[in-house]
Enzyme design. Structure first.
Site, PDB file in Angstrom:
ATOM      1  CE  LYS A   3     -10.845  -0.403   0.207  1.00  0.00           C
ATOM      2  NZ  LYS A   3     -10.199  -1.415   1.048  1.00  0.00           N
ATOM      3  CE  LYS A  28      -4.171  -2.070   1.584  1.00  0.00           C
ATOM      4  NZ  LYS A  28      -5.357  -1.941   2.307  1.00  0.00           N
ATOM      5  CE  LYS A  36      -6.555  -8.265  -1.634  1.00  0.00           C
ATOM      6  NZ  LYS A  36      -6.863  -7.720  -0.199  1.00  0.00           N
TER       7      LYS A  36
HETATM    8  N1  AQP Z   1     -10.044 -11.270  -2.884  1.00  0.00           N
HETATM    9  C1  AQP Z   1     -10.337 -11.756  -1.601  1.00  0.00           C
HETATM   10  N2  AQP Z   1     -10.697 -13.235  -1.511  1.00  0.00           N
HETATM   11  C2  AQP Z   1     -10.948 -13.538  -0.171  1.00  0.00           C
HETATM   12  N3  AQP Z   1     -11.117 -13.008   0.844  1.00  0.00           N
HETATM   13  C3  AQP Z   1     -11.075 -11.576   0.826  1.00  0.00           C
HETATM   14  N4  AQP Z   1     -10.869 -10.459   1.586  1.00  0.00           N
HETATM   15  C4  AQP Z   1     -10.747  -9.347   1.001  1.00  0.00           C
HETATM   16  N5  AQP Z   1     -10.457  -9.691  -0.123  1.00  0.00           N
HETATM   17  C5  AQP Z   1     -10.520 -10.932  -0.641  1.00  0.00           C
HETATM   18  C6  AQP Z   1     -11.164 -10.852   2.996  1.00  0.00           C
HETATM   19  O1  AQP Z   1     -12.110  -9.805   3.488  1.00  0.00           O
HETATM   20  C7  AQP Z   1     -12.027  -9.414   4.912  1.00  0.00           C
HETATM   21  C8  AQP Z   1     -12.232  -7.887   5.018  1.00  0.00           C
HETATM   22  O2  AQP Z   1     -11.359  -7.216   4.434  1.00  0.00           O
HETATM   23  P1  AQP Z   1     -10.846  -5.799   4.833  1.00  0.00           P
HETATM   24  O3  AQP Z   1     -11.710  -5.164   5.828  1.00  0.00           O
HETATM   25  O4  AQP Z   1      -9.462  -5.698   4.898  1.00  0.00           O
HETATM   26  O5  AQP Z   1     -11.350  -5.491   3.422  1.00  0.00           O
HETATM   27  P2  AQP Z   1     -10.486  -4.454   2.306  1.00  0.00           P
HETATM   28  O6  AQP Z   1      -8.884  -4.493   3.022  1.00  0.00           O
HETATM   29  O7  AQP Z   1     -11.112  -3.208   2.437  1.00  0.00           O
HETATM   30  O8  AQP Z   1     -10.851  -5.215   1.146  1.00  0.00           O
HETATM   31  P3  AQP Z   1      -9.775  -5.134  -0.028  1.00  0.00           P
HETATM   32  O9  AQP Z   1     -10.374  -5.112  -1.404  1.00  0.00           O
HETATM   33  O10 AQP Z   1      -8.715  -6.433   0.064  1.00  0.00           O
HETATM   34  O11 AQP Z   1      -8.843  -3.872   0.053  1.00  0.00           O
HETATM   35  P4  AQP Z   1      -7.636  -3.506  -0.399  1.00  0.00           P
HETATM   36  O12 AQP Z   1      -7.962  -3.350  -1.904  1.00  0.00           O
HETATM   37  O13 AQP Z   1      -7.417  -2.020   0.161  1.00  0.00           O
HETATM   38  O14 AQP Z   1      -6.705  -4.681   0.022  1.00  0.00           O
HETATM   39  C9  AQP Z   1     -10.605  -9.771   5.181  1.00  0.00           C
HETATM   40  O15 AQP Z   1     -10.896 -11.200   5.984  1.00  0.00           O
HETATM   41  C10 AQP Z   1      -9.980 -10.150   3.986  1.00  0.00           C
HETATM   42  O16 AQP Z   1      -9.196 -11.136   4.147  1.00  0.00           O
END
Ligand code: AQP
Length: 332
Positions: free
Chosen positions: A198, A112, A195
Site C-alpha cells: 500500500k 519504514k 512487493k
Molecule cells: N505483496 C504481498 N505479497 C504477499 N503477501 C503480502 N502481504 C502484504 N503484502 C504482500 C501479507 O499480508 C498480510 C497482512 O499484512 P499487514 O497487515 O502487514 O499489511 P500491510 O503491512 O499493511 O500491507 P503492506 O502493503 O505490506 O504494507 P506496507 O506498505 O506498510 O508494508 C501479511 O501476512 C503480509 O505478509
C-alpha cells in the site's frame, strides 16, 4: 484441531491483492482444518501517524472484508486486537525479554524508518514486532499464515517463545510460519521486482480489492512486462509476466503450467485481458458482500464483540500463566 492465528492491519480503505493472495486466502482455507483466530490489529495501526476517524472506519471495513472473503465467524474467532487488553499486557513482558540489538535488526523497521525520517519514527513502530509476538503467543497457535515479508518477525516470535520457555518453564507453543510458496510475495504491477504494497510509489502497481473493478482491470492491462513474446513462468528474466501468471493461477485455481500451455503462441495482451476478467469476476461479489456488512455496523460490531469475548477466554488464561511464571503476585 491444531490452532492458527493471524492478523491484518486496518491501515487502508481496502486490502490489496498481495494481502489476499499472500495471507487471507490461506486464512479462509485453514478454517476447514484448524481452530482459527483472526484479528484486525488496530493497535499496530497507530504505530504510524493516523486519523482516529479513518481508523474507526477502516477497522470496520477490514472486518467486513474478512467476512466477505469467507471468514466464517461461527467457525473462526474474528476479533479486534484492542478489544483484548491481554495483547498489550503480554507485549510488555515480551519487551522485557527482547534485546535492543535484536529489535534493531528488524528490516521492516529499518525500511519504514528510513522512509519516514528519524524524527517521526515512534518507539511503537520499533516495538511493533514484539507486540506482534504477543498477539501470536497469547493463543498458542501451531502456525501463523502470513506472506514472505513477515518471516523475520515470525523468527523473532519463535525466539521469544523459546527464550521464555527456557527461562520460566514451558508456557508457549513455538509457532511455525505458514507461508505458501507460490503466492508468498505478490509483486507490484509497475515494478515487478518490488512487493505489492500500500505504500508503493505508484498506485498503478497496486490492486485494491475494493477499488472500482474497471480501474483494476485497466491496471492489469497496463502492467509492466518485458519486450519478449513468450508467456512462460521465469521470475528472473520475466518478472512481470511471472507475477501475472501467479496471480492468474491463484485466482482461477488453474496451475501455472496449464496457463502456459493455454497461452502458448498468444500475446501478452490476451493474457492480461483474460486475467482482468478473472479479477473483475472475483472482486465484484466480494464488494457486494462488503457493502452488505457495512450497511449494518451495529450487527458487525456485535459479531466482533462476540469474537473478542471468545478470544479473551484463551488470552486471559495464557496471560495468567505468564504473570505467574515471571513472579507477579496474583491479586488477593
Ligand atoms: N505483496 C504481498 N505479497 C504477499 N503477501 C503480502 N502481504 C502484504 N503484502 C504482500 C501479507 O499480508 C498480510 C497482512 O499484512 P499487514 O497487515 O502487514 O499489511 P500491510 O503491512 O499493511 O500491507 P503492506 O502493503 O505490506 O504494507 P506496507 O506498505 O506498510 O508494508 C501479511 O501476512 C503480509 O505478509
Amino acid at each position: 484441531r491444531p490452532r492458527v492465528l493471524s492478523g491484518i492491519q486496518p491501515t487502508a480503505d481496502s486490502f490489496h491483492l498481495g494481502n489476499y493472495l499472500g495471507a487471507l486466502r490461506q486464512w479462509v482455507t485453514l478454517q476447514d482444518t484448524h481452530d482459527a483466530f483472526y484479528c484486525v490489529v488496530d493497535m499496530h495501526a497507530i504505530t504510524v501517524e493516523h486519523d482516529p476517524k479513518a481508523l474507526r472506519r477502516r477497522t470496520r471495513v477490514s472486518a467486513a472484508q474478512l467476512l466477505a472473503l469467507g471468514i466464517d465467524p461461527e467457525r473462526s474467532t474474528l476479533f479486534v486486537q484492542s478489544h483484548v487488553p491481554e495483547h498489550a499486557q503480554l507485549s510488555w513482558v515480551m519487551e522485557c525479554l527482547t534485546g535492543f540489538g535484536e529489535a534493531s535488526r528488524m528490516t521492516q523497521f529499518k525500511d519504514k524508518s528510513v522512509r519516514q525520517g528519524a524524527d517521526r519514527v515512534t518507539v511503537g513502530l520499533f516495538t511493533y514486532p514484539v507486540l506482534q509476538a504477543a498477539d501470536i503467543l497469547l493463543y498458542r497457535p501451531r502456525a501463523v499464515p502470513v506472506g514472505e515479508d513477515q518471516r523475520q518477525h515470525l523468527e523473532l516470535t519463535r525466539d521469544l517463545a523459546q527464550r521464555f520457555n527456557s527461562r520460566f518453564g514451558r508456557t508457549f507453543v513455538v509457532p511455525e510460519a505458514h507461508i505458501v510458496k507460490d503466492t508468498a510475495k505478490v509483486y507490484d504491477l509497475q515494478d515487478p521486482t518490488s512487493k505489492m504494497s500500500k505504500s508503493a510509489s505508484s498506485p498503478a502497481g497496486l490492486i485494491d480489492l475494493l477499488d472500482d473493478p474497471k480501474v483494476s482491470a485497466k491496471k492489469i492491462r497496463s502492467a509492466v512486462t518485458d519486450t519478449g513474446r513468450e508467456i512462460v513462468y521465469d521470475p528472473e528474466n520475466k518478472a512481470g509476466i511471472s507475477n501475472l501468471l501467479v496471480i492468474y493461477s491463484a485466482l482461477s485455481g488453474r496451475s501455472v503450467a496449464e496457463l502456459e500451455r493455454e497461452y502458448e503462441g498468444r500475446g501478452y495482451g490476451d493474457l492480461k485481458k483474460d486475467l482482468a476478467e478473472v479479477l473483475v469476476g472475483f472482486v465484484t461479489p466480494v464488494q457486494a458482500r462488503v457493502r452488505e456488512y457495512l450497511d449494518d455496523p451495529a450487527e458487525l460490531d456485535k459479531l466482533l464483540a462476540r469474537g473478542a469475548e471468545r478470544a479473551r477466554e484463551v488470552a486471559s488464561r495464557t496471560l495468567r500463566a505468564v504473570y505467574d511464571r515471571v513472579g507477579f503476585l496474583s491479586p488477593a
